[in-house]
Design a protein around this motif. Sequence first.
Motif, short mmCIF file in Angstrom:
data_model
loop_
_atom_site.label_atom_id
_atom_site.label_comp_id
_atom_site.label_asym_id
_atom_site.label_seq_id
_atom_site.Cartn_x
_atom_site.Cartn_y
_atom_site.Cartn_z
N LEU A 62 24.97 29.65 3.98
CA LEU A 62 24.04 29.55 5.10
C LEU A 62 22.58 29.42 4.68
O LEU A 62 21.76 28.86 5.41
N THR A 63 22.21 29.94 3.52
CA THR A 63 20.81 29.91 3.11
C THR A 63 20.45 28.72 2.22
O THR A 63 19.29 28.34 2.17
N THR A 64 21.40 28.14 1.54
CA THR A 64 21.10 27.05 0.60
C THR A 64 20.54 25.79 1.26
O THR A 64 19.62 25.19 0.71
N PRO A 65 21.04 25.34 2.42
CA PRO A 65 20.44 24.13 3.01
C PRO A 65 18.94 24.26 3.29
O PRO A 65 18.22 23.27 3.26
N GLY A 66 18.45 25.46 3.53
CA GLY A 66 17.02 25.66 3.76
C GLY A 66 16.18 25.38 2.53
O GLY A 66 14.99 25.10 2.64
N GLN A 67 16.77 25.43 1.37
CA GLN A 67 16.03 25.15 0.14
C GLN A 67 15.67 23.67 0.03
O GLN A 67 14.73 23.31 -0.67
N ASN A 68 16.41 22.81 0.72
CA ASN A 68 16.06 21.39 0.72
C ASN A 68 14.70 21.16 1.34
O ASN A 68 14.02 20.18 1.02
N GLY A 112 12.35 23.86 1.69
CA GLY A 112 11.42 24.89 1.23
C GLY A 112 10.33 24.37 0.32
O GLY A 112 9.18 24.77 0.42
N GLY A 113 10.65 23.50 -0.57
CA GLY A 113 9.66 22.97 -1.50
C GLY A 113 9.32 21.52 -1.21
O GLY A 113 8.84 20.80 -2.08
N GLY A 114 9.57 21.08 0.00
CA GLY A 114 9.37 19.68 0.35
C GLY A 114 10.72 19.04 0.57
O GLY A 114 11.68 19.33 -0.12
N SER A 115 10.79 18.17 1.56
CA SER A 115 12.09 17.58 1.89
C SER A 115 12.55 16.63 0.80
O SER A 115 11.78 16.14 -0.02
N SER A 116 13.84 16.38 0.81
CA SER A 116 14.43 15.47 -0.18
C SER A 116 13.89 14.05 -0.02
O SER A 116 13.77 13.31 -0.99
N GLU A 117 13.57 13.66 1.22
CA GLU A 117 13.04 12.32 1.44
C GLU A 117 11.67 12.15 0.79
O GLU A 117 11.38 11.10 0.21
N ILE A 118 10.83 13.16 0.86
CA ILE A 118 9.52 13.10 0.19
C ILE A 118 9.72 13.02 -1.32
O ILE A 118 9.04 12.26 -2.01
N GLY A 119 10.66 13.79 -1.83
CA GLY A 119 10.96 13.74 -3.27
C GLY A 119 11.46 12.37 -3.70
O GLY A 119 11.09 11.87 -4.76
N ARG A 120 12.29 11.76 -2.88
CA ARG A 120 12.80 10.42 -3.20
C ARG A 120 11.65 9.40 -3.21
O ARG A 120 11.62 8.50 -4.03
#
Length: 85
Positions: free
Chosen positions: A56-62, A64-72
């Motif tokens: 339940l808590t792991t998806p929030g880490q996507n 927490g430090g910026g979304s995966s789309e920004i990282g991509r």
Amino acid sequence: FSGTDPVYEASAGKILVDELACRFLNTGMQVMDFYGMLRAGSKWAKLGGAMVHWYLTTPGQNFGGGSSEIGRNTVALRGLKLPAA
């Protein structure tokens, strides 16, 4: 590597770890079936009920430090030198 800025490597690493953790925990919940959904304190809870907490808590880490789309976008622009538009 002295003097370089590891911006896109950090973004790629974060994306990899976050998405791998989500896939791993999804598989873990499928393997554990209904036992994976039990919280700590239940006498039938496997792994002390930690699986449901992680799931339940792991998806929030996507996010927490910026979304995966920004990282991509960071990897595409700085790592692969693709055009912005």
